[in-house]
Design a protein around this motif. Structure first.
Motif, PDB file in Angstrom:
ATOM      1  N   LYS A  48       0.829  -1.216   0.000  1.00  9.63           N
ATOM      2  CA  LYS A  48       0.000   0.000   0.000  1.00  9.63           C
ATOM      3  C   LYS A  48       0.865   1.269   0.000  1.00  9.63           C
ATOM      4  N   SER A  49       1.851   1.302   0.898  1.00  9.59           N
ATOM      5  CA  SER A  49       2.698   2.495   0.977  1.00  9.59           C
ATOM      6  C   SER A  49       3.513   2.643  -0.297  1.00  9.59           C
ATOM      7  N   LEU A  50       3.983   1.532  -0.826  1.00  5.58           N
ATOM      8  CA  LEU A  50       4.723   1.566  -2.092  1.00  5.58           C
ATOM      9  C   LEU A  50       3.843   2.133  -3.207  1.00  5.58           C
ATOM     10  N   PRO A  86       2.772  10.883   3.702  1.00  2.00           N
ATOM     11  CA  PRO A  86       3.310   9.555   4.003  1.00  2.00           C
ATOM     12  C   PRO A  86       3.175   9.220   5.487  1.00  2.00           C
ATOM     13  N   GLN A  87       3.379   7.959   5.841  1.00  2.00           N
ATOM     14  CA  GLN A  87       3.291   7.552   7.245  1.00  2.00           C
ATOM     15  C   GLN A  87       4.304   8.307   8.096  1.00  2.00           C
ATOM     16  N   ALA A  88       5.449   8.642   7.497  1.00  2.00           N
ATOM     17  CA  ALA A  88       6.499   9.337   8.255  1.00  2.00           C
ATOM     18  C   ALA A  88       6.240  10.845   8.353  1.00  2.00           C
ATOM     19  N   THR A 166      -2.992   9.676   1.011  1.00  2.00           N
ATOM     20  CA  THR A 166      -2.625   9.688   2.427  1.00  2.00           C
ATOM     21  C   THR A 166      -2.553   8.275   3.007  1.00  2.00           C
ATOM     22  N   ASP A 167      -1.507   8.071   3.807  1.00  2.00           N
ATOM     23  CA  ASP A 167      -1.144   6.740   4.287  1.00  2.00           C
ATOM     24  C   ASP A 167      -1.479   6.601   5.769  1.00  2.00           C
ATOM     25  N   GLU A 168      -2.478   5.796   6.084  1.00  2.00           N
ATOM     26  CA  GLU A 168      -2.879   5.523   7.468  1.00  2.00           C
ATOM     27  C   GLU A 168      -3.065   6.819   8.282  1.00  2.00           C
TER      28      GLU A 168
HETATM   29 MG    MG Z   1       2.272   0.963   4.770  1.00  2.00          MG
END
Ligand code: MG
Ligand code: ADP
Length: 221
Positions: A48-50, A86-88, A166-168
């Motif tokens: 998913k993040s990729l 991103p998650q970060a 948007t990631d999580e």
């Molecule tokens: Mg992820």
């Protein structure tokens, strides 16, 4: 239905690992329209993040392409076109939260750059809506991760991007903060953005127009 603004065609991405190559994406096809809120789910490690990184131009597929308005992207598009959270998070630690949220507005090209009053109003409205209006003068390391997450979302949407990835976005929020984030994601789509959210959170799925499942490197609807 609105026109598809974001498309992925035949995306393939392979990583070499000591134990052998892993094909994470295997010819993935995707289309997201303006005004649509789509949630992306799949087990941890499914890619998913990729996928968000590829769609946002932060990674390059081995083959296949990402089209924005029918045009293949070359690297990351400007923030007012496609904003990625991103998650970060990626907040600038040397800027206050208000300065971070204002950044896409200040970086907008001449004709689209709002005046200082308008920037302050937009930043204030976003921070208040997300319940972090007292934190604008603090630096990101001085607030909790959940508060940073909402600040990063405010920054992602401040310039009213046409595509939001948007990631999580609710992963580190206390349950009381989730509805404001869902409202904002929904509002972005209702105002015409194409919004794609990678998430495990049922509360996000409930406000989506469509859910897609990433499994074995391809999507199923
Ligand atoms: Mg992820
Ligand atoms: N830079 C990288 N180098 C090697 N493998 C990677 C890299 N990025 C992602 N992967 C691989 O891609 C898979 C998908 O990762 P990710 O997109 O983070 O999954 P998810 O977000 O669905 O949990 C992982 O199993 C990982 O092995």
């Amino acid at each position: 239905m609105n026109r598809p603004i974001l498309r992925a065609i035949g995306l393939r991405r392979r990583f070499a690992h000591p134990s052998g190559a892993v094909d994470v994406l295997r010819g993935l096809e995707l289309s997201v329209s303006s005004g649509e809120l789509v949630t992306l789910f799949g087990r941890s490690g499914s890619g998913k993040s990729l996928l968000l990184a590829l769609l946002g131009g932060f990674d390059t597929p081995d083959s296949g392409s990402v089209l924005l308005n029918g045009v293949p992207i070359a690297g990351a598009p400007p923030w007012h076109t496609c904003a990625v959270l991103p998650q970060a998070l990626g907040l600038a630690g040397e800027l206050t939260i208000a300065e971070n949220v204002a950044l896409p507005l200040r970086l907008a090209v001449d004709g689209n750059r709002p005046g200082e009053r308008e920037i302050r109003a937009r930043v204030g409205e976003l921070l208040a809506g997300l319940g972090i209006d007292g934190l604008g003068d603090r630096y990101p390391p001085e607030v909790s991760f959940g508060q940073q997450q909402r600040a990063a979302l405010a920054r992602a949407v401040s310039g009213r991007p046409k595509v939001l990835l948007t990631d999580e976005p609710t992963a580190h929020l206390d349950p009381g903060s989730t509805p404001a984030v869902l409202d904002l994601l929904r509002r972005c789509a209702d105002e015409g953005a194409a919004v794609l959210v990678a998430t495990h959170d049922d509360a996000v799925h409930r406000v989506a127009d469509r859910r897609i499942h990433l499994l074995d490197g391809v999507l199923s609807g």
